[in-house]
Design a protein around this motif. Sequence first.
Motif, short mmCIF file in Angstrom:
data_model
loop_
_atom_site.label_atom_id
_atom_site.label_comp_id
_atom_site.label_asym_id
_atom_site.label_seq_id
_atom_site.Cartn_x
_atom_site.Cartn_y
_atom_site.Cartn_z
N ASN A 218 19.27 6.39 -5.22
CA ASN A 218 20.46 7.22 -5.26
C ASN A 218 21.65 6.45 -4.72
O ASN A 218 21.51 5.36 -4.15
CB ASN A 218 20.25 8.49 -4.42
CG ASN A 218 19.20 9.40 -5.00
OD1 ASN A 218 19.39 10.03 -6.04
ND2 ASN A 218 18.03 9.49 -4.33
N ALA A 219 22.83 7.00 -4.91
CA ALA A 219 24.05 6.40 -4.39
C ALA A 219 24.90 7.46 -3.71
O ALA A 219 24.88 8.63 -4.11
CB ALA A 219 24.85 5.72 -5.49
N VAL A 220 25.62 7.05 -2.69
CA VAL A 220 26.50 7.95 -1.94
C VAL A 220 27.92 7.43 -2.02
O VAL A 220 28.19 6.26 -1.72
CB VAL A 220 26.06 8.04 -0.47
CG1 VAL A 220 27.11 8.79 0.36
CG2 VAL A 220 24.71 8.72 -0.35
N MET B 144 0.82 -1.21 0.00
CA MET B 144 0.00 0.00 0.00
C MET B 144 0.86 1.27 0.00
O MET B 144 0.33 2.38 -0.02
CB MET B 144 -0.90 0.02 1.24
CG MET B 144 -0.15 0.14 2.55
SD MET B 144 -1.22 0.09 4.00
CE MET B 144 -1.69 -1.65 3.97
N PHE B 145 2.17 1.12 0.05
CA PHE B 145 3.04 2.28 0.20
C PHE B 145 3.21 3.06 -1.10
O PHE B 145 3.15 2.50 -2.20
CB PHE B 145 4.40 1.84 0.74
CG PHE B 145 4.34 1.18 2.08
CD1 PHE B 145 3.77 1.83 3.16
CD2 PHE B 145 4.83 -0.10 2.27
CE1 PHE B 145 3.69 1.24 4.40
CE2 PHE B 145 4.76 -0.71 3.51
CZ PHE B 145 4.19 -0.04 4.58
N THR B 146 3.46 4.34 -0.97
CA THR B 146 3.62 5.21 -2.15
C THR B 146 4.95 5.93 -2.17
O THR B 146 5.24 6.67 -3.10
CB THR B 146 2.49 6.26 -2.19
OG1 THR B 146 2.52 7.04 -0.98
CG2 THR B 146 1.13 5.59 -2.33
N SER B 147 5.78 5.74 -1.12
CA SER B 147 7.07 6.43 -1.05
C SER B 147 8.12 5.49 -0.50
O SER B 147 7.97 4.95 0.61
CB SER B 147 6.97 7.67 -0.17
OG SER B 147 8.21 8.34 -0.08
N GLY B 148 9.18 5.26 -1.28
CA GLY B 148 10.25 4.37 -0.85
C GLY B 148 11.61 4.91 -1.23
O GLY B 148 11.72 5.84 -2.04
N ARG B 149 12.64 4.34 -0.62
CA ARG B 149 14.00 4.80 -0.86
C ARG B 149 14.96 3.60 -1.02
O ARG B 149 14.92 2.67 -0.21
CB ARG B 149 14.51 5.66 0.30
CG ARG B 149 13.64 6.86 0.66
CD ARG B 149 13.85 7.99 -0.35
NE ARG B 149 13.12 9.18 0.06
CZ ARG B 149 11.89 9.48 -0.35
NH1 ARG B 149 11.24 8.67 -1.17
NH2 ARG B 149 11.30 10.60 0.05
N ILE B 150 15.80 3.67 -2.03
CA ILE B 150 16.94 2.76 -2.16
C ILE B 150 18.18 3.63 -2.23
O ILE B 150 18.28 4.53 -3.07
CB ILE B 150 16.84 1.88 -3.42
CG1 ILE B 150 15.60 0.97 -3.36
CG2 ILE B 150 18.11 1.04 -3.59
CD1 ILE B 150 15.36 0.16 -4.63
N ILE B 151 19.13 3.36 -1.34
CA ILE B 151 20.37 4.14 -1.30
C ILE B 151 21.54 3.18 -1.33
O ILE B 151 21.68 2.31 -0.46
CB ILE B 151 20.42 5.03 -0.05
CG1 ILE B 151 19.21 5.97 -0.01
CG2 ILE B 151 21.72 5.85 -0.03
CD1 ILE B 151 18.96 6.63 1.33
N ASN B 152 22.38 3.30 -2.36
CA ASN B 152 23.54 2.44 -2.53
C ASN B 152 24.81 3.18 -2.11
O ASN B 152 24.90 4.40 -2.24
CB ASN B 152 23.66 2.01 -3.99
CG ASN B 152 22.43 1.25 -4.48
OD1 ASN B 152 21.94 0.35 -3.80
ND2 ASN B 152 21.93 1.61 -5.65
N ILE B 153 25.78 2.43 -1.63
CA ILE B 153 27.07 3.02 -1.25
C ILE B 153 28.10 2.66 -2.31
O ILE B 153 28.32 1.47 -2.61
CB ILE B 153 27.54 2.52 0.13
CG1 ILE B 153 26.42 2.71 1.17
CG2 ILE B 153 28.80 3.27 0.56
CD1 ILE B 153 25.94 4.12 1.33
N THR B 154 28.72 3.67 -2.89
CA THR B 154 29.75 3.46 -3.91
C THR B 154 31.08 4.00 -3.38
O THR B 154 31.19 4.39 -2.22
CB THR B 154 29.37 4.16 -5.22
OG1 THR B 154 29.28 5.58 -4.99
CG2 THR B 154 28.04 3.66 -5.73
N SER B 155 32.07 4.06 -4.26
CA SER B 155 33.40 4.49 -3.81
C SER B 155 34.09 5.44 -4.77
O SER B 155 35.32 5.52 -4.81
CB SER B 155 34.30 3.26 -3.58
OG SER B 155 33.77 2.43 -2.57
N GLY B 156 33.33 6.14 -5.60
CA GLY B 156 33.92 7.13 -6.50
C GLY B 156 34.83 6.54 -7.56
O GLY B 156 35.84 7.15 -7.93
N GLN B 157 34.43 5.38 -8.10
CA GLN B 157 35.29 4.70 -9.06
C GLN B 157 35.52 5.51 -10.34
O GLN B 157 36.56 5.39 -10.97
CB GLN B 157 34.68 3.33 -9.44
CG GLN B 157 34.62 2.34 -8.30
CD GLN B 157 33.49 2.65 -7.34
OE1 GLN B 157 32.57 3.38 -7.65
NE2 GLN B 157 33.58 2.10 -6.15
#
Length: 251
Positions: free
Chosen positions: A187-189, A137-150
């Motif tokens: 997004n990714a950080v 039933m949700f309408t707002s979610g977040r996926i956040i990945n961690i990268t390393s500035g490759q």
Amino acid sequence: MTNTTDRVALITGVSHGNGIGAATCIELAKAGYDIFFTCWEAMDKWLEIFQKEIQDLGVACDYIEVDFRQPDASTQVLDGVEGALGMPTVLINNAAHSVVDGYKRLDDDMLDDHYTVNMRAPMMLSVEFARRFEASMFTSGRIINITSGQNLGPMVGELAYGATKGAISAFTSSLSAELASLGITVNAVNPGPTDTGWMTEELKKELLPKFKKGRIGMPKDAARLIAFLASEEAEWITGQIIHSEGGFLRS
């Protein structure tokens, strides 16, 4: 348990108290999220202490020990969080595998270990998270990945790590376009060099002059940005690779 709120966060790769994963759990708990984290080869006593630390912030907390090299790990984790706390609406892909290689040492097994943890696990977690989210039933979610500035410069001696983490940046961009209509931002950080306990004193002295801010990055720096991206205020930000490195100079 059937969750009817949007305050459950899943954070992978939380196996010690000095890492970005642990700092992220704390920041999200302070923001009112129930916390479910994954760990691997962590000390049992530390797990109990850390779980209580999170619970003392006024939220629920549970965890699962999982080896992301196993093909069913993603399903195991998502089933675990739903059974313990309910459907998550925030997924932080923080777990990573890194072994020094270079062209003289890199072999099939080493590459496969990096691939399964750094690519397959976050990719499959993300798509299964999205499938379950779409049926909810949700309408707002977040996926956040961690990268390393490759893409910002070479990672000498870390061919497998650089390649597999770099793939997550491309995955972030493409997945964000697919999931935007569901209300899920992706997004990714890239936190830059961060003192999570692996740096020697010699390396710290070498890196310190390269930081315009005058100090080396700490786990809480990345955690605060991750918490913001998980918030309602960040609903308009998606498909971004955010390089939050404290002005780190690579040349």
